[in-house]
Design an enzyme around this catalytic site. Structure first.
Site, PDB file in Angstrom:
ATOM      1  N   LYS A  33       6.560  27.213  11.293  1.00 26.61           N
ATOM      2  CA  LYS A  33       5.729  28.428  11.243  1.00 26.61           C
ATOM      3  C   LYS A  33       4.375  28.263  12.220  1.00 26.61           C
ATOM      4  O   LYS A  33       4.015  27.118  12.539  1.00 26.61           O
ATOM      5  CB  LYS A  33       5.228  29.229  10.012  1.00 26.61           C
ATOM      6  CG  LYS A  33       4.286  28.032   9.097  1.00 26.61           C
ATOM      7  CD  LYS A  33       4.045  28.588   7.528  1.00 26.61           C
ATOM      8  CE  LYS A  33       3.028  27.777   7.205  1.00 26.61           C
ATOM      9  NZ  LYS A  33       3.087  27.688   5.634  1.00 26.61           N
ATOM     10  N   ARG A 125      -0.519  33.997  -5.407  1.00 27.81           N
ATOM     11  CA  ARG A 125      -0.605  34.502  -4.218  1.00 27.81           C
ATOM     12  C   ARG A 125       0.853  35.318  -4.159  1.00 27.81           C
ATOM     13  O   ARG A 125       1.007  36.268  -4.791  1.00 27.81           O
ATOM     14  CB  ARG A 125      -0.938  33.348  -3.030  1.00 27.81           C
ATOM     15  CG  ARG A 125      -0.944  34.142  -1.644  1.00 27.81           C
ATOM     16  CD  ARG A 125      -1.230  32.982  -0.610  1.00 27.81           C
ATOM     17  NE  ARG A 125      -0.149  32.180  -0.547  1.00 27.81           N
ATOM     18  CZ  ARG A 125      -0.003  31.288   0.269  1.00 27.81           C
ATOM     19  NH1 ARG A 125      -0.921  30.960   1.048  1.00 27.81           N
ATOM     20  NH2 ARG A 125       1.079  30.312   0.266  1.00 27.81           N
ATOM     21  N   TYR A 245     -26.288  26.260  25.186  1.00 30.13           N
ATOM     22  CA  TYR A 245     -26.750  27.597  24.627  1.00 30.13           C
ATOM     23  C   TYR A 245     -27.474  27.230  23.150  1.00 30.13           C
ATOM     24  O   TYR A 245     -27.121  26.212  22.629  1.00 30.13           O
ATOM     25  CB  TYR A 245     -25.370  28.375  24.053  1.00 30.13           C
ATOM     26  CG  TYR A 245     -24.325  28.940  25.281  1.00 30.13           C
ATOM     27  CD1 TYR A 245     -25.420  29.922  26.098  1.00 30.13           C
ATOM     28  CD2 TYR A 245     -23.232  28.805  25.489  1.00 30.13           C
ATOM     29  CE1 TYR A 245     -24.748  30.683  27.071  1.00 30.13           C
ATOM     30  CE2 TYR A 245     -22.689  29.378  26.459  1.00 30.13           C
ATOM     31  CZ  TYR A 245     -23.356  30.248  27.274  1.00 30.13           C
ATOM     32  OH  TYR A 245     -22.661  31.050  28.347  1.00 30.13           O
ATOM     33  N   MET A 293     -17.616  28.261  25.337  1.00 31.77           N
ATOM     34  CA  MET A 293     -16.078  29.103  25.583  1.00 31.77           C
ATOM     35  C   MET A 293     -15.190  28.078  26.606  1.00 31.77           C
ATOM     36  O   MET A 293     -14.070  27.778  26.213  1.00 31.77           O
ATOM     37  CB  MET A 293     -15.980  30.210  26.481  1.00 31.77           C
ATOM     38  CG  MET A 293     -14.662  31.147  26.192  1.00 31.77           C
ATOM     39  SD  MET A 293     -14.558  32.559  26.909  1.00 31.77           S
ATOM     40  CE  MET A 293     -15.382  33.683  25.898  1.00 31.77           C
TER      41      MET A 293
HETATM   42  C1  LIG Z   1       3.295  26.301   5.093  1.00 32.03           C
HETATM   43  C2  LIG Z   1       4.230  26.028   3.905  1.00 32.03           C
HETATM   44  C3  LIG Z   1       4.407  24.930   3.324  1.00 32.03           C
HETATM   45  C4  LIG Z   1       4.102  23.407   4.454  1.00 32.03           C
HETATM   46  O1  LIG Z   1       2.478  23.230   3.725  1.00 32.03           O
HETATM   47  P1  LIG Z   1       1.971  21.945   4.477  1.00 32.03           P
HETATM   48  O2  LIG Z   1       0.900  21.669   3.655  1.00 32.03           O
HETATM   49  O3  LIG Z   1       1.854  22.016   5.923  1.00 32.03           O
HETATM   50  O4  LIG Z   1       3.180  20.710   4.083  1.00 32.03           O
HETATM   51  C5  LIG Z   1       5.377  24.749   2.518  1.00 32.03           C
HETATM   52  N1  LIG Z   1       5.794  25.543   1.600  1.00 32.03           N
HETATM   53  C6  LIG Z   1       5.312  27.086   2.141  1.00 32.03           C
HETATM   54  C7  LIG Z   1       5.839  28.018   0.918  1.00 32.03           C
HETATM   55  C8  LIG Z   1       4.572  27.178   2.989  1.00 32.03           C
HETATM   56  O5  LIG Z   1       3.952  28.362   3.280  1.00 32.03           O
END
Ligand SMILES: *Cc1c(COP(=O)(O)O)cnc(C)c1O
Length: 349
Positions: A33, A125, A245, A293
């Site tokens: 992702k 969640r 800055y 930046m």
């Molecule tokens: C992002 C995610 C993972 C991977 O998590 P890591 O900590 O990066 O290994 C696994 N399962 C779900 C449902 C996730 O959203």
């Protein structure tokens, strides 16, 4: 002369082999992702080629990914309308179902659909409650259009190995599920630390990119992204003069300063403190003054170096992103996914 990121194919392959060794029986869903945790889908071919499945968060990500692979795609956030459901089926996604609205959508599907049911074992969640799961399972199982591939859940504290919540969640998962349907629970932290949580599918993310989920560097993993930038100016300042800055850093002696062409506009964290290491000619040199930046400033009094020299911001054996995360009061995940599109990416063996 700008910042660039080099993505190592052999390091990806190596980290994948670490996952395989840890979970010999489980299938691997490589989590890619957020554009492969910021590494760019185009450049993470070993993961796309050599994993059983690929996991993304959103349907837009699935559309992008489908152009590059025939592998099954796990859609972690699921679908929210019948149009999305249709598209996800067309893309041959396995769809995660985590709330009762999505169950209604799925139960109306006109086409065959592969689903993963996500249950909430304590993170609160995403995921069905235990009651919702029991209430909907039979109807889904009896629906000829629905193919239940796996039951999954997600740990809230897997990066804290000794946190008792891990066992509470694992016990809840074992109490709700059995081995009649495939199961999946483990992210990177659980793969590395919870032998009993591997089940049938593991879901590694961060570790594939060579980064420890525990914050401390894990030398068994090899960093995949090497983030570098050039020195574009060098100057000497006198004792009592400040840099950057807000004039937050003032030299106590005559100091040689390198100006490096990277800043928060590229994804270098603005929160990086004075003293954050930058690797220049194999020497760790301290950041001085605020990150802006486009630039950072580094004390190079101890070394000889010229304009044009490339320095490493993170992603080498001597300087890993976990260290920069610690100096910046954040986690490596945000740094990797935060690299901006101003940075030039390329791949290496
Ligand atoms: C992002 C995610 C993972 C991977 O998590 P890591 O900590 O990066 O290994 C696994 N399962 C779900 C449902 C996730 O959203």
């Amino acid at each position: 002369m700008r910042a660039n990121a080099l993505i190592s194919q052999s390091s990806l392959q190596h980290n994948l082999s670490v996952v395989q060794k840890k979970s010999t029986k489980a299938k691997i869903v490589a989590i890619i992702k957020a554009n492969g945790y910021g590494h760019q889908l185009d450049l993470i071919t070993p993961l796309i080629k050599h994993c059983d499945m690929l996991g993304v968060s959103t349907l837009t990500e699935a559309v992008q990914l489908r152009k590059k692979t025939h592998n099954p795609i796990l859609l972690l956030s699921g679908v929210y309308s019948s149009a999305e459901l249709k598209l996800a089926i067309t893309l041959k996604c396995h769809i995660v179902i985590h709330n009762t609205e999505q169950i209604k959508l799925i139960n109306c599907s006109q086409q065959m659909v592969n689903i993963w049911i996500k249950i909430d074992t304590g993170m609160h969640r995403l995921g069905l409650s235990t009651e919702q799961y029991y209430q909907s399972l039979e109807k889904l199982q009896n629906n000829p259009q629905v193919n239940i591939i796996c039951i999954m859940s997600h740990f809230s504290c897997a990066d804290e190995v000794d946190n008792p919540i891990n066992n509470t969640q694992l016990n809840a998962f074992n109490a709700i599920t059995d081995n009649t349907i495939a199961r999946s629970m483990a992210n990177s932290a659980a793969i590395l630390s919870q032998k009993n949580a591997l089940f049938d599918f593991v879901r590694p993310g961060i570790m594939l990119y060579g980064v420890s989920p525990f914050g401390k560097v894990d030398t068994k993993l090899k960093p995949v992204m090497k983030f570098s930038a050039p020195i574009i100016s060098i100057k000497t300042i006198q004792a009592g003069e400040s840099v950057g800055y807000g004039a937050t850093w003032t030299s106590s002696k005559k100091t040689k300063i390198a100006i490096i062409a990277v800043g928060y506009g590229d994804g270098y964290p603005r929160g990086a403190k004075n003293g954050t290491p930058v690797l220049i000619k194999n020497v760790l040199c301290p950041l001085v003054g605020r990150v802006s930046m486009d630039f950072i400033c580094v004390d190079i009094s101890t070394i000889k170096v010229k304009i044009g020299e490339m320095v490493v911001l993170w992603g080498s054996a001597q300087l890993r992103v976990e260290t920069i995360a610690e100096y910046s009061n954040t986690i490596a995940y945000t740094l990797l996914t935060g690299i901006s599109n101003r940075v030039n990416f390329s791949k290496t063996i």
